[in-house]
Design a protein around this motif. Structure first.
Motif, PDB file in Angstrom:
ATOM      1  N   UNK A 140      -7.071  53.405  26.194  1.00  0.00           N
ATOM      2  CA  UNK A 140      -7.512  54.321  27.263  1.00  0.00           C
ATOM      3  C   UNK A 140      -7.501  53.580  28.584  1.00  0.00           C
ATOM      4  N   UNK A 141      -7.259  54.322  29.687  1.00  0.00           N
ATOM      5  CA  UNK A 141      -7.418  53.646  30.979  1.00  0.00           C
ATOM      6  C   UNK A 141      -8.875  53.256  31.176  1.00  0.00           C
ATOM      7  N   UNK A 142      -9.101  52.001  31.554  1.00  0.00           N
ATOM      8  CA  UNK A 142     -10.477  51.522  31.766  1.00  0.00           C
ATOM      9  C   UNK A 142     -10.633  51.103  33.234  1.00  0.00           C
ATOM     10  N   UNK A 143     -11.616  51.699  33.882  1.00  0.00           N
ATOM     11  CA  UNK A 143     -11.907  51.358  35.278  1.00  0.00           C
ATOM     12  C   UNK A 143     -13.110  50.432  35.261  1.00  0.00           C
ATOM     13  N   UNK A 144     -12.924  49.214  35.707  1.00  0.00           N
ATOM     14  CA  UNK A 144     -14.053  48.278  35.723  1.00  0.00           C
ATOM     15  C   UNK A 144     -14.754  48.328  37.076  1.00  0.00           C
ATOM     16  N   UNK A 145     -16.065  48.482  37.020  1.00  0.00           N
ATOM     17  CA  UNK A 145     -16.872  48.508  38.240  1.00  0.00           C
ATOM     18  C   UNK A 145     -17.927  47.405  38.091  1.00  0.00           C
ATOM     19  N   UNK A 146     -17.490  46.140  38.222  1.00  0.00           N
ATOM     20  CA  UNK A 146     -18.417  45.047  37.920  1.00  0.00           C
ATOM     21  C   UNK A 146     -19.467  44.813  39.000  1.00  0.00           C
ATOM     22  N   UNK A 147     -20.439  44.012  38.626  1.00  0.00           N
ATOM     23  CA  UNK A 147     -21.596  43.715  39.474  1.00  0.00           C
ATOM     24  C   UNK A 147     -22.800  43.792  38.568  1.00  0.00           C
ATOM     25  N   UNK A 148     -23.829  43.064  38.909  1.00  0.00           N
ATOM     26  CA  UNK A 148     -25.006  43.050  38.035  1.00  0.00           C
ATOM     27  C   UNK A 148     -26.250  43.365  38.850  1.00  0.00           C
ATOM     28  N   UNK A 149     -26.450  44.658  39.173  1.00  0.00           N
ATOM     29  CA  UNK A 149     -25.589  45.809  38.883  1.00  0.00           C
ATOM     30  C   UNK A 149     -24.520  45.984  39.964  1.00  0.00           C
ATOM     31  N   UNK A 150     -23.656  47.009  39.785  1.00  0.00           N
ATOM     32  CA  UNK A 150     -22.729  47.331  40.876  1.00  0.00           C
ATOM     33  C   UNK A 150     -23.500  47.966  42.037  1.00  0.00           C
TER      34      UNK A 150
END
Ligand code: SF4
Ligand code: SF4
Ligand code: F3S
Length: 266
Positions: A140-150
């Motif tokens: 599946x297409x995966x969109x990563x929105x990183x950050x802790x938290x974003x």
């Protein structure tokens, strides 16, 4: 206004829930506007009213009724050790729920550094064998929105973009939306003139700290961190870690938890 709202199924694996805490504090747009007017947040086991079998039935309904049309948002990640027994949802390992929900999803959003990279629960020696979402979902297409938290506004903007344009935003080689992750914190940091002039804080409470000099020698990871904190900022654009006097720990970067980000000075 008459368009059917895209269903969103928001799952939680091993995590701390601060990604949800961030999301509900988005100011532009307001998270309430996103949830009430734009998408149909049919399932989110942290903020939904249902529980137990009623909640599990909603997952089943979304997966079967909206096959191929819903967005799967994932906060946290699956631990694989002991057949996934370190994170049980509805009596089953989270990894099973994740695979089941992803099979019929249109796309997957990996919220935060847990889902995108593994984060602190995957820190060495990673006793639960926690892995990021892309290690178990491959088709599946995966969109990563990183950050802790974003950043809250980045989260709502990403989901607003998908719902408005009915496509996923342009991603970089690491699967992050380019519009928010193409620049380093260092590139737009307001303390950058001090870096260029060689003016550094040498101790947390020294005279240079009071003058607002660059935090590089205090371990700031802004030069190697791709995120929007120095432009979008936090709390509705009010501030961000460096503005509060602490260097960036690179919380949106893969491996920040094991790479000496925490209080390692130069
Ligand atoms: Fe919490 Fe960070 Fe994981 Fe989000 S990415 S759930 S803030 S530990
Ligand atoms: Fe770069 Fe950090 Fe210094 Fe800002 S405080 S200029 S991000 S090293
Ligand atoms: Fe994280 Fe650095 Fe921003 S620590 S919140 S990426 S300034």
């Amino acid at each position: 206004e008459t368009k059917p709202r895209i269903p969103v199924l928001w799952l939680h694996g091993l995590e701390c829930t601060c990604c949800s805490e961030a999301f509900i504090r988005s100011a532009h747009p307001l998270a309430s506007d996103v949830i009430l007017s734009m998408l149909s947040l049919d399932y989110d086991d942290t903020i939904m009213a249902s529980a137990g079998h009623a909640a599990e039935a909603i997952v089943e309904e979304i997966v079967t009724k909206h096959k191929g049309n819903y967005i799967l948002a994932v906060e946290g990640n699956p631990p694989l050790n002991e057949d996934g027994m370190y994170c049980i949802i509805g009596g089953k390992p989270f990894v099973e729920q994740l695979k089941y929900a992803a099979a019929n999803a249109k796309a997957v959003i990996s919220w935060g550094s847990c889902a995108s990279w593994g984060c602190v629960q995957a820190a060495k020696p990673n006793p639960t064998q926690a892995v990021p979402v892309h290690k178990v979902i491959h088709d599946k297409p995966i969109i990563r929105v990183p950050g802790c938290p974003p950043i809250p506004e980045v989260m709502t903007a990403v989901i607003t973009y998908i719902l408005t344009f009915e496509r996923i935003p342009e991603l970089d080689r690491q699967g992050r939306p380019k519009m928010f992750y193409s620049q380093r914190i260092h590139d737009k940091c307001y303390r950058r003139p001090h870096f260029d002039a060689g003016q550094f804080v040498e101790a947390w409470d020294d005279e240079n700290a009071r003058k607002g000099y660059c935090l590089y020698k205090m371990g700031c990871k802004g030069p190697t961190t791709y995120n929007s904190c120095s432009t979008t900022r936090w709390n509705g654009g009010v501030s961000f870690p460096i503005q509060a006097g602490h260097g960036c720990i690179g919380c949106s970067e893969d491996g920040f938890w094991d790479n000496g980000s925490f209080y390692n000075r130069l």
